[in-house]
Design a protein around this motif. Structure first.
Motif, PDB file in Angstrom:
ATOM      1  N   ALA A   1       0.826  -1.211   0.000  1.00 31.62           N
ATOM      2  CA  ALA A   1       0.000   0.000   0.000  1.00 31.62           C
ATOM      3  C   ALA A   1       0.863   1.265   0.000  1.00 31.62           C
ATOM      4  N   ALA A   2       2.022   1.197   0.667  1.00 28.90           N
ATOM      5  CA  ALA A   2       2.856   2.400   0.810  1.00 28.90           C
ATOM      6  C   ALA A   2       3.947   2.505  -0.260  1.00 28.90           C
ATOM      7  N   ALA A   3       4.090   1.493  -1.105  1.00 34.11           N
ATOM      8  CA  ALA A   3       5.225   1.479  -2.049  1.00 34.11           C
ATOM      9  C   ALA A   3       5.135   2.648  -3.043  1.00 34.11           C
ATOM     10  N   PRO A   4       6.244   3.374  -3.215  1.00 30.67           N
ATOM     11  CA  PRO A   4       6.197   4.498  -4.166  1.00 30.67           C
ATOM     12  C   PRO A   4       6.389   4.062  -5.632  1.00 30.67           C
ATOM     13  N   GLN A   5       6.800   2.810  -5.856  1.00 29.33           N
ATOM     14  CA  GLN A   5       7.075   2.360  -7.230  1.00 29.33           C
ATOM     15  C   GLN A   5       5.784   2.174  -8.038  1.00 29.33           C
ATOM     16  N   ASP A   6       5.935   2.040  -9.371  1.00 29.71           N
ATOM     17  CA  ASP A   6       4.767   1.839 -10.252  1.00 29.71           C
ATOM     18  C   ASP A   6       4.366   0.374 -10.328  1.00 29.71           C
ATOM     19  N   VAL A   7       5.351  -0.507 -10.120  1.00 30.46           N
ATOM     20  CA  VAL A   7       5.113  -1.946 -10.325  1.00 30.46           C
ATOM     21  C   VAL A   7       5.494  -2.701  -9.053  1.00 30.46           C
ATOM     22  N   ILE A   8       4.623  -3.644  -8.665  1.00 32.35           N
ATOM     23  CA  ILE A   8       4.931  -4.514  -7.518  1.00 32.35           C
ATOM     24  C   ILE A   8       5.022  -5.940  -8.055  1.00 32.35           C
ATOM     25  N   VAL A   9       6.167  -6.578  -7.849  1.00 33.60           N
ATOM     26  CA  VAL A   9       6.257  -7.999  -8.190  1.00 33.60           C
ATOM     27  C   VAL A   9       6.023  -8.739  -6.882  1.00 33.60           C
ATOM     28  N   PHE A  10       4.908  -9.472  -6.809  1.00 32.69           N
ATOM     29  CA  PHE A  10       4.529 -10.091  -5.544  1.00 32.69           C
ATOM     30  C   PHE A  10       4.901 -11.567  -5.549  1.00 32.69           C
ATOM     31  N   CYS A  11       5.922 -11.900  -4.780  1.00 28.25           N
ATOM     32  CA  CYS A  11       6.375 -13.287  -4.708  1.00 28.25           C
ATOM     33  C   CYS A  11       5.706 -13.912  -3.483  1.00 28.25           C
ATOM     34  N   GLY A  12       4.647 -14.634  -3.745  1.00 24.77           N
ATOM     35  CA  GLY A  12       3.869 -15.246  -2.670  1.00 24.77           C
ATOM     36  C   GLY A  12       2.789 -16.064  -3.339  1.00 24.77           C
ATOM     37  N   VAL A  13       1.589 -16.047  -2.781  1.00 24.05           N
ATOM     38  CA  VAL A  13       0.482 -16.756  -3.437  1.00 24.05           C
ATOM     39  C   VAL A  13      -0.596 -15.745  -3.841  1.00 24.05           C
ATOM     40  N   HIS A  14      -1.553 -16.239  -4.640  1.00 21.57           N
ATOM     41  CA  HIS A  14      -2.448 -15.347  -5.364  1.00 21.57           C
ATOM     42  C   HIS A  14      -3.225 -14.380  -4.458  1.00 21.57           C
ATOM     43  N   PHE A  15      -3.760 -14.888  -3.312  1.00 20.25           N
ATOM     44  CA  PHE A  15      -4.582 -13.982  -2.489  1.00 20.25           C
ATOM     45  C   PHE A  15      -3.744 -12.812  -1.982  1.00 20.25           C
ATOM     46  N   MET A  16      -2.450 -13.032  -1.766  1.00 15.68           N
ATOM     47  CA  MET A  16      -1.581 -11.958  -1.262  1.00 15.68           C
ATOM     48  C   MET A  16      -1.401 -10.886  -2.345  1.00 15.68           C
ATOM     49  N   ALA A  17      -1.211 -11.343  -3.584  1.00 15.76           N
ATOM     50  CA  ALA A  17      -1.050 -10.396  -4.690  1.00 15.76           C
ATOM     51  C   ALA A  17      -2.361  -9.642  -4.927  1.00 15.76           C
ATOM     52  N   GLU A  18      -3.478 -10.337  -4.753  1.00 16.56           N
ATOM     53  CA  GLU A  18      -4.785  -9.676  -4.900  1.00 16.56           C
ATOM     54  C   GLU A  18      -4.934  -8.570  -3.852  1.00 16.56           C
ATOM     55  N   THR A  19      -4.532  -8.878  -2.624  1.00 13.56           N
ATOM     56  CA  THR A  19      -4.635  -7.873  -1.547  1.00 13.56           C
ATOM     57  C   THR A  19      -3.797  -6.642  -1.907  1.00 13.56           C
ATOM     58  N   ALA A  20      -2.596  -6.895  -2.448  1.00 18.01           N
ATOM     59  CA  ALA A  20      -1.747  -5.764  -2.868  1.00 18.01           C
ATOM     60  C   ALA A  20      -2.447  -4.969  -3.970  1.00 18.01           C
TER      61      ALA A  20
END
Ligand code: 13P
Ligand code: SF4
Length: 305
Positions: free
Chosen positions: A53-72
């Motif tokens: 939520a606080a990341a200033p970047q444009d892209v987040i690469v989420f290394c985890g499982v799908h629900f975590m990336a969805e939350t991001a």
């Protein structure tokens, strides 16, 4: 085809792509060690949600499982969230559907519903508030009424009930990785390492939790490891957890309660897939806006706590 010849070359490729794309790499504590090593931030579900939520970047690469990336993706709708392997799901999250939540609520009118963050966005959209292993007690205590519905992890629900004054009506879901850690596994490890303390994740069975000196989220284990006086600790959670604990605490010994307690889905991510996702900007996680808006209410209520 992106197949740099060695680990250092691959890490350099990821670093270059990260700059080109203005990306940040987030990894869960259960990610394979080589993925953690290329990440900018490693943490538990709650820490990763906050960081996304606080990341200033444009892209987040989420290394985890799908629900975590969805939350991001829900918390950072203006950002592009990529998951290196889109097949990385969570079998526990799949144990409850939105229709099941709707029917369940109808059976218990007037009760508030808390859902573990390990649920789909569509399930979160039907719930009052979200919870993680780090804050389930606080979340349940915050709800009105003596009786509360909690889905989908029956083990986390049972442990949370012991820590609150509430009656928790659980959904009958579980994490196969934690549920497969048995009391006899912990007993055997205690026999081999009699001085060791036992730390258990609240997704473990009640009989395993009963043997634990501390019950902690994965982030809680990381923090506790820094300050504990214990020199040896048996870790009752996904066995990869030991990688970070050992790396950060070279003077202490950590033993997985079961070496085979491995989450197949967490292990689907590799550094090569991280590089491929960044290079081709593939495997974007998109939550339909009407679901995201309702799920965000449940997630933000939790974050506000
Ligand atoms: P944590 O929130 O403790 O990192 O747990 C997430 C998870 O999936 C445990 O199986
Ligand atoms: Fe889901 Fe269990 Fe894997 Fe966590 S460890 S992601 S709860 S299957």
């Amino acid at each position: 085809m992106l197949e740099p010849i060695d680990k250092a070359a691959l890490a350099a490729t990821i670093l270059r792509l990260k700059k080109e794309r203005n990306a940040v790499i987030l990894a869960h504590n259960y990610q394979p060690g080589d993925v953690q090593d290329v990440a900018d931030f490693v943490g538990d579900s709650l820490e990763l949600s906050r960081t996304a939520a606080a990341a200033p970047q444009d892209v987040i690469v989420f290394c985890g499982v799908h629900f975590m990336a969805e939350t991001a993706a829900i918390l950072a709708p203006e950002k592009t969230v990529l998951i290196p392997d889109p097949r990385a799901g969570c079998p526990m999250a799949d144990m409850i559907t939105p229709d099941e939540v709707i029917n369940w609520k109808a059976q218990y009118p007037g009760r508030k519903v808390a859902c573990y963050v390990n649920t789909s966005a569509a399930v979160k959209a039907e719930c009052d508030i979200c919870a993680t292993s780090a804050n389930a007690v606080q979340v349940v205590n915050s709800l009105e009424g003596k009786e509360v519905l909690f889905a989908p992890d029956r083990n986390l629900a049972a442990w949370t009930a012991t820590q609150t004054g509430k009656i928790i009506i659980p959904w009958d879901g579980y994490c196969y990785v934690h549920n497969n850690i048995l009391a006899r596994d912990v007993r055997e490890k205690k026999k081999a390492h009699p001085e060791a303390k036992v730390w258990a994740h609240p997704e473990c069975r009640p009989e395993v939790i009963a043997m634990a000196d501390k019950v902690l989220s994965t982030g809680g284990m990381v923090r506790e490891a820094r300050t504990t006086d214990a020199a040896e600790i048996i870790i009752a959670t996904e066995a990869t957890m030991v990688y970070r604990l050992e790396k950060e605490n070279p003077g202490k010994k950590f033993y997985p309660a079961h070496e085979l307690a491995l989450c197949t889905n967490m292990r689907k991510t590799t550094p090569s897939k991280v590089a491929a996702a960044l290079e081709q900007m593939i495997h974007r996680v998109v939550v339909p806006p009407e679901i995201a808006a309702r799920a965000r209410v449940a997630i933000e209520r939790m974050i506000r706590l």
